[in-house]
Design an enzyme around this catalytic site. Structure first.
Site, PDB file in Angstrom:
ATOM      1  N   THR A   1     -84.183  -4.000 -83.628  1.00 54.10           N
ATOM      2  CA  THR A   1     -84.838  -5.043 -84.425  1.00 54.10           C
ATOM      3  C   THR A   1     -86.005  -5.675 -83.677  1.00 54.10           C
ATOM      4  OG1 THR A   1     -82.849  -5.483 -85.674  1.00 54.10           O
ATOM      5  CG2 THR A   1     -84.409  -7.285 -85.548  1.00 54.10           C
TER       6      THR A   1
ATOM      7  N   TYR B   1     -85.699  -4.943 -93.325  1.00 54.42           N
ATOM      8  CA  TYR B   1     -86.701  -4.388 -92.412  1.00 54.42           C
ATOM      9  C   TYR B   1     -86.156  -3.086 -91.826  1.00 54.42           C
ATOM     10  CZ  TYR B   1     -83.525  -6.090 -88.863  1.00 54.42           C
ATOM     11  OH  TYR B   1     -82.408  -6.299 -88.094  1.00 54.42           O
TER      12      TYR B   1
ATOM     13  N   THR C   1     -79.518  -4.593 -81.246  1.00 53.69           N
ATOM     14  CA  THR C   1     -78.386  -5.432 -80.842  1.00 53.69           C
ATOM     15  C   THR C   1     -77.028  -4.837 -81.226  1.00 53.69           C
ATOM     16  OG1 THR C   1     -78.462  -6.713 -82.893  1.00 53.69           O
ATOM     17  CG2 THR C   1     -79.741  -7.558 -81.029  1.00 53.69           C
TER      18      THR C   1
ATOM     19  N   LYS D   1     -71.709  -8.601 -78.765  1.00 55.94           N
ATOM     20  CA  LYS D   1     -72.336  -9.195 -79.949  1.00 55.94           C
ATOM     21  C   LYS D   1     -71.232  -9.918 -80.723  1.00 55.94           C
ATOM     22  CE  LYS D   1     -75.422  -8.268 -83.814  1.00 55.94           C
ATOM     23  NZ  LYS D   1     -76.277  -7.291 -84.507  1.00 55.94           N
TER      24      LYS D   1
ATOM     25  N   GLU E   1     -43.811  -3.960 -71.443  1.00 53.37           N
ATOM     26  CA  GLU E   1     -42.521  -3.253 -71.413  1.00 53.37           C
ATOM     27  C   GLU E   1     -42.010  -2.938 -72.816  1.00 53.37           C
ATOM     28  OE1 GLU E   1     -41.506  -2.245 -68.584  1.00 53.37           O
ATOM     29  OE2 GLU E   1     -43.058  -3.403 -67.534  1.00 53.37           O
TER      30      GLU E   1
HETATM   31  C1  SIN Z   1     -80.164  -2.141 -84.209  1.00 54.75           C
HETATM   32  O1  SIN Z   1     -79.144  -2.346 -83.560  1.00 54.75           O
HETATM   33  O2  SIN Z   1     -81.004  -1.276 -83.876  1.00 54.75           O
HETATM   34  C2  SIN Z   1     -80.432  -2.910 -85.447  1.00 54.75           C
HETATM   35  C3  SIN Z   1     -79.942  -4.304 -85.363  1.00 54.75           C
HETATM   36  C4  SIN Z   1     -80.591  -5.129 -84.309  1.00 54.75           C
HETATM   37  O3  SIN Z   1     -81.312  -4.683 -83.425  1.00 54.75           O
HETATM   38  O4  SIN Z   1     -80.358  -6.365 -84.386  1.00 54.75           O
END
Ligand code: SIN
Length: 326
Positions: free
Chosen positions: A12, A25, A91, A164, A283
């Site tokens: 992102t 996006y 992310t 995350k 256990e």
């Molecule tokens: C991704 O992980 O490439 C898309 C989501 C992000 O970067 O927040």
């Protein structure tokens, strides 16, 4: 002035959508030089070298891409002229890549991983500031020897523990009960703690030339879950991470399947679907100690460690030791 290599993989932070908006996006569109152009102040921190190694949504990351990324970073850090690396990443799977790099980078020079929750084309995109603070951390003397770290929303996390924890807010990362390593305020760095787990130049995995990783899968336990999923998973995987309930728990049917499959050589790690706590030997749910306790690792991080462990040993005691050390 120090020299920092920015290794861009997409996400992102490089995402583009409708001008000003945060939704709908495509991740991994802008090139790293376009992002850096939007942060002229970054050039006052360090000499910046740009390496666009991928430009993907991080859901397209996989073990062979981790291997290639780690080799590229190790090659860069071996150069006397490079003082540190900043990785830009999506992310969604940043936590997994951060841990893979934590275990396989053979250098004391800082490696910082960062990303963004808002695309580069959004109003108040968070990526440029996260990138600026990541470079500021990478040049800081106290970052040397601290291994791979994540920087997000002015907070410093360890590559082992970063997770995350929010899929919507800009402050999307945490390391739960382990707190954080420190904070950033623009170019200022404030460290408060360090990880005691082995990493980077002290990691046994960073001394090996890794070209392939064994298959390890993750299964999720829930009330009434059929044990058949374990038998199905075992057909194509050498190791299975159990995302158990509570302290890495499951039903008696699952216990029987785990015992059957362990006898056939499948390696199991017990983790939990509960996001805080620690998994020890148990256990009741693992009376013969067939499973490796996943310690404080999330299931996806335990998978990274089990893949690397199985690439070197099949000795259960040695793997238990690895899970305590790393
Ligand atoms: C991704 O992980 O490439 C898309 C989501 C992000 O970067 O927040």
């Amino acid at each position: 002035m120090k020299t920092i290599a920015i290794v861009a993989t997409g996400g992102t932070i490089a995402g583009v959508g409708q001008a000003g908006k945060t939704i709908a996006y495509h991740a991994g569109e802008f090139k790293i030089d376009q992002i850096i152009e939007s942060i002229p102040m970054i050039n006052e921190l360090a000499n910046i070298e740009e390496y666009q190694v991928l430009n993907v949504d991080s859901n397209e990351m996989n073990p062979s891409r981790w291997i290639a990324l780690s080799k590229t970073i190790n090659e860069l850090l071996a150069q006397d002229t490079i003082d540190g690396v900043v990785v830009t990443h999506g992310t969604d799977t940043l936590d997994e890549t951060a841990y893979y790099l934590t275990l396989t980078i053979n250098s004391q020079k800082p490696v910082i991983i960062t990303g963004a929750m808002r695309p580069a084309s959004a109003t108040s995109a968070d990526g440029p500031f996260n990138l600026y603070e990541s470079v500021a951390l990478a040049i800081h003397d106290e970052a040397y020897g601290q291994g791979v770290m994540g920087v997000f929303s002015s907070t410093i996390y360890s590559g082992r523990d970063i997770q995350k924890v929010n899929n919507f807010k800009v402050d999307a990362f945490d390391q739960k009960s382990l707190g954080c390593l420190g904070y950033m305020q623009d170019q200022e760095v404030y460290f408060y703690s360090k990880t005691f787990k082995k990493h980077t130049y002290l990691s046994r995995f960073s001394k090996k030339d890794i070209n392939e990783l064994p298959h390890v899968g993750i299964v999720y336990f829930y009330a009434g879950a059929s044990a058949q999923i374990l038998y199905d998973m075992a057909q194509y995987h050498e190791g299975i991470i159990i995302t158990g309930s509570g302290s890495g728990n499951y039903s008696q049917d699952w216990l029987k399947a785990i015992e059957d499959l362990s006898n056939q050589g499948i390696v199991f790690v017990r983790c939990s679907r509960v996001t805080q706590g620690i998994i020890f030997n148990d256990e009741i749910f693992d009376p013969h100690h067939l499973c490796i306790p996943g310690n404080t690792l999330t299931p996806q991080k335990a998978r990274v460690l089990l893949m690397l462990s199985l690439s070197q040993t099949h000795d259960l005691e040695e793997m238990r030791h690895i899970f305590n050390e790393y």
